[in-house]
Design a protein around this motif. Structure first.
Motif, PDB file in Angstrom:
ATOM      1  N   ARG A 194       0.837  -1.205   0.000  1.00 19.71           N
ATOM      2  CA  ARG A 194       0.000   0.000   0.000  1.00 19.71           C
ATOM      3  C   ARG A 194       0.871   1.254   0.000  1.00 19.71           C
ATOM      4  NH1 ARG A 194      -2.394  -1.337   4.660  1.00 19.71           N
ATOM      5  NH2 ARG A 194      -3.311  -3.337   4.272  1.00 19.71           N
ATOM      6  N   THR A 195       1.891   1.253   0.814  1.00 21.24           N
ATOM      7  CA  THR A 195       2.796   2.397   0.893  1.00 21.24           C
ATOM      8  C   THR A 195       3.545   2.574  -0.422  1.00 21.24           C
ATOM      9  OG1 THR A 195       3.027   2.087   3.265  1.00 21.24           O
ATOM     10  CG2 THR A 195       4.717   3.393   2.174  1.00 21.24           C
ATOM     11  N   ARG A 196       3.957   1.473  -1.012  1.00 15.80           N
ATOM     12  CA  ARG A 196       4.656   1.522  -2.304  1.00 15.80           C
ATOM     13  C   ARG A 196       3.801   2.214  -3.348  1.00 15.80           C
ATOM     14  NH1 ARG A 196       3.971  -1.671  -6.945  1.00 15.80           N
ATOM     15  NH2 ARG A 196       2.335  -2.815  -5.889  1.00 15.80           N
ATOM     16  N   THR A 197       2.499   1.865  -3.412  1.00 15.07           N
ATOM     17  CA  THR A 197       1.638   2.477  -4.429  1.00 15.07           C
ATOM     18  C   THR A 197       1.407   3.967  -4.163  1.00 15.07           C
ATOM     19  OG1 THR A 197      -0.349   1.757  -3.259  1.00 15.07           O
ATOM     20  CG2 THR A 197       0.452   0.334  -5.023  1.00 15.07           C
ATOM     21  N   ALA A 198       1.395   4.367  -2.891  1.00 14.01           N
ATOM     22  CA  ALA A 198       1.206   5.787  -2.575  1.00 14.01           C
ATOM     23  C   ALA A 198       2.477   6.593  -2.833  1.00 14.01           C
ATOM     24  CB  ALA A 198       0.773   5.942  -1.124  1.00 14.01           C
ATOM     25  N   VAL A 199       3.622   6.038  -2.438  1.00 13.63           N
ATOM     26  CA  VAL A 199       4.892   6.769  -2.543  1.00 13.63           C
ATOM     27  C   VAL A 199       5.339   6.908  -3.990  1.00 13.63           C
ATOM     28  CG1 VAL A 199       7.352   6.655  -1.981  1.00 13.63           C
ATOM     29  CG2 VAL A 199       5.657   6.205  -0.219  1.00 13.63           C
ATOM     30  N   PHE A 200       5.208   5.856  -4.781  1.00 12.23           N
ATOM     31  CA  PHE A 200       5.698   5.871  -6.159  1.00 12.23           C
ATOM     32  C   PHE A 200       4.570   6.018  -7.178  1.00 12.23           C
ATOM     33  CE2 PHE A 200       8.830   3.131  -3.840  1.00 12.23           C
ATOM     34  CZ  PHE A 200       9.837   4.072  -3.808  1.00 12.23           C
ATOM     35  N   LYS A 201       3.525   6.713  -6.803  1.00 12.85           N
ATOM     36  CA  LYS A 201       2.381   6.930  -7.677  1.00 12.85           C
ATOM     37  C   LYS A 201       2.824   7.553  -9.002  1.00 12.85           C
ATOM     38  CE  LYS A 201      -1.851   9.608  -7.692  1.00 12.85           C
ATOM     39  NZ  LYS A 201      -2.592  10.628  -6.964  1.00 12.85           N
ATOM     40  N   ASP A 202       2.286   7.066 -10.097  1.00 14.32           N
ATOM     41  CA  ASP A 202       2.577   7.554 -11.457  1.00 14.32           C
ATOM     42  C   ASP A 202       4.018   7.299 -11.904  1.00 14.32           C
ATOM     43  OD1 ASP A 202      -0.039   8.514 -11.634  1.00 14.32           O
ATOM     44  OD2 ASP A 202       0.518  10.483 -10.860  1.00 14.32           O
ATOM     45  N   ASP A 203       4.734   6.401 -11.258  1.00  9.74           N
ATOM     46  CA  ASP A 203       6.093   6.053 -11.663  1.00  9.74           C
ATOM     47  C   ASP A 203       6.163   4.539 -11.833  1.00  9.74           C
ATOM     48  OD1 ASP A 203       8.784   5.746 -12.115  1.00  9.74           O
ATOM     49  OD2 ASP A 203       9.433   6.817 -10.318  1.00  9.74           O
ATOM     50  N   ALA A 204       5.855   4.091 -13.039  1.00 10.69           N
ATOM     51  CA  ALA A 204       5.730   2.658 -13.304  1.00 10.69           C
ATOM     52  C   ALA A 204       7.021   1.894 -13.025  1.00 10.69           C
ATOM     53  CB  ALA A 204       5.299   2.433 -14.752  1.00 10.69           C
ATOM     54  N   LYS A 205       8.153   2.498 -13.356  1.00  4.91           N
ATOM     55  CA  LYS A 205       9.438   1.833 -13.158  1.00  4.91           C
ATOM     56  C   LYS A 205       9.730   1.617 -11.669  1.00  4.91           C
ATOM     57  CE  LYS A 205      13.371   2.393 -15.781  1.00  4.91           C
ATOM     58  NZ  LYS A 205      14.489   3.182 -16.336  1.00  4.91           N
ATOM     59  N   ALA A 206       9.524   2.646 -10.855  1.00  2.00           N
ATOM     60  CA  ALA A 206       9.758   2.528  -9.413  1.00  2.00           C
ATOM     61  C   ALA A 206       8.739   1.600  -8.762  1.00  2.00           C
ATOM     62  CB  ALA A 206       9.710   3.899  -8.759  1.00  2.00           C
ATOM     63  N   LEU A 207       7.492   1.657  -9.209  1.00  2.95           N
ATOM     64  CA  LEU A 207       6.463   0.757  -8.673  1.00  2.95           C
ATOM     65  C   LEU A 207       6.827  -0.703  -8.917  1.00  2.95           C
ATOM     66  CD1 LEU A 207       3.162   2.598  -9.645  1.00  2.95           C
ATOM     67  CD2 LEU A 207       3.864   1.966  -7.346  1.00  2.95           C
ATOM     68  N   ALA A 208       7.271  -0.990 -10.130  1.00  2.00           N
ATOM     69  CA  ALA A 208       7.632  -2.368 -10.476  1.00  2.00           C
ATOM     70  C   ALA A 208       8.861  -2.826  -9.697  1.00  2.00           C
ATOM     71  CB  ALA A 208       7.876  -2.483 -11.974  1.00  2.00           C
ATOM     72  N   ALA A 209       9.859  -1.963  -9.583  1.00  2.00           N
ATOM     73  CA  ALA A 209      11.081  -2.321  -8.851  1.00  2.00           C
ATOM     74  C   ALA A 209      10.790  -2.569  -7.374  1.00  2.00           C
ATOM     75  CB  ALA A 209      12.130  -1.224  -9.003  1.00  2.00           C
ATOM     76  N   ALA A 210       9.976  -1.717  -6.773  1.00  2.00           N
ATOM     77  CA  ALA A 210       9.630  -1.893  -5.362  1.00  2.00           C
ATOM     78  C   ALA A 210       8.818  -3.164  -5.161  1.00  2.00           C
ATOM     79  CB  ALA A 210       8.861  -0.681  -4.853  1.00  2.00           C
ATOM     80  N   ILE A 228      10.038  -6.193  -2.687  1.00  2.00           N
ATOM     81  CA  ILE A 228       9.212  -6.637  -1.557  1.00  2.00           C
ATOM     82  C   ILE A 228       8.892  -8.116  -1.687  1.00  2.00           C
ATOM     83  CG2 ILE A 228       6.930  -6.425  -0.474  1.00  2.00           C
ATOM     84  CD1 ILE A 228       7.053  -3.409  -1.287  1.00  2.00           C
ATOM     85  N   ASN A 229       8.421  -8.510  -2.862  1.00  2.00           N
ATOM     86  CA  ASN A 229       8.065  -9.919  -3.079  1.00  2.00           C
ATOM     87  C   ASN A 229       9.280 -10.834  -2.937  1.00  2.00           C
ATOM     88  OD1 ASN A 229       5.446  -9.133  -3.498  1.00  2.00           O
ATOM     89  ND2 ASN A 229       5.538  -9.291  -5.717  1.00  2.00           N
ATOM     90  N   GLU A 230      10.427 -10.396  -3.440  1.00  2.00           N
ATOM     91  CA  GLU A 230      11.651 -11.195  -3.346  1.00  2.00           C
ATOM     92  C   GLU A 230      12.063 -11.413  -1.893  1.00  2.00           C
ATOM     93  OE1 GLU A 230      16.405 -10.597  -4.261  1.00  2.00           O
ATOM     94  OE2 GLU A 230      14.944  -9.379  -5.358  1.00  2.00           O
ATOM     95  N   GLU A 231      12.025 -10.357  -1.090  1.00  2.00           N
ATOM     96  CA  GLU A 231      12.417 -10.476   0.316  1.00  2.00           C
ATOM     97  C   GLU A 231      11.488 -11.411   1.082  1.00  2.00           C
ATOM     98  OE1 GLU A 231      15.143  -9.418   1.901  1.00  2.00           O
ATOM     99  OE2 GLU A 231      15.853  -8.659  -0.011  1.00  2.00           O
ATOM    100  N   PHE A 232      10.193 -11.298   0.850  1.00  2.00           N
ATOM    101  CA  PHE A 232       9.259 -12.183   1.531  1.00  2.00           C
ATOM    102  C   PHE A 232       9.402 -13.622   1.041  1.00  2.00           C
ATOM    103  CE2 PHE A 232       7.474  -8.349   3.102  1.00  2.00           C
ATOM    104  CZ  PHE A 232       6.770  -8.697   4.243  1.00  2.00           C
ATOM    105  N   ARG A 233       9.637 -13.789  -0.251  1.00  2.00           N
ATOM    106  CA  ARG A 233       9.806 -15.141  -0.806  1.00  2.00           C
ATOM    107  C   ARG A 233      11.082 -15.798  -0.266  1.00  2.00           C
ATOM    108  NH1 ARG A 233      10.096 -13.863  -5.903  1.00  2.00           N
ATOM    109  NH2 ARG A 233       7.886 -13.434  -6.033  1.00  2.00           N
ATOM    110  N   ASN A 234      12.155 -15.029  -0.137  1.00  2.00           N
ATOM    111  CA  ASN A 234      13.419 -15.576   0.371  1.00  2.00           C
ATOM    112  C   ASN A 234      13.313 -16.050   1.809  1.00  2.00           C
ATOM    113  OD1 ASN A 234      14.706 -15.096  -2.046  1.00  2.00           O
ATOM    114  ND2 ASN A 234      15.649 -13.192  -1.386  1.00  2.00           N
ATOM    115  N   ASN A 235      12.419 -15.451   2.575  1.00  2.00           N
ATOM    116  CA  ASN A 235      12.308 -15.781   3.989  1.00  2.00           C
ATOM    117  C   ASN A 235      11.037 -16.545   4.340  1.00  2.00           C
ATOM    118  OD1 ASN A 235      14.739 -14.401   4.984  1.00  2.00           O
ATOM    119  ND2 ASN A 235      13.714 -12.589   4.192  1.00  2.00           N
TER     120      ASN A 235
END
Length: 104
Positions: free
Chosen positions: A16-32, A36-43
């Protein structure tokens, strides 16, 4: 609250925070999203309650830093940047204000 529920709440809060902070920035939204998904998947196979609680605390801290300390900027010229702060960021960083805050 169960540990699993805390983990899911932290995961959702980060997204939710990612979508609010990087609103209208597709590249940053995708990277974030990927990070996030990678860190949760790794652990995901972590079983130690102590380590899980440390990771939940770290995730909450990261979410707070994103929410309170990150602003968007956009290049508009060779030596110019356009700053696009969120309203919540502007109000929270003002140490003194003559006008009362507007509540929504």
């Amino acid at each position: 609250m169960g540990t699993r529920l805390k983990v899911l709440n932290t995961f959702k809060a980060l997204h939710r925070t990612r979508t609010a902070v990087f609103k209208d920035d597709a590249k940053a939204l995708a990277a974030a999203r990927l990070k996030i998904n990678e860190e949760f998947r790794n652990n995901k196979n972590e079983t130690s309650e102590e380590n899980i609680m440390k990771m939940i605390k770290m995730g909450s801290n990261v979410e707070a830093v994103l929410r309170e300390g990150v602003m968007q900027m956009e290049h508009v010229g060779d030596k110019k940047l356009l700053l696009r702060p969120r309203a919540s960021l502007l109000l929270e960083n003002v140490p003194y204000c003559d006008q009362p805050r507007k509540t929504s």
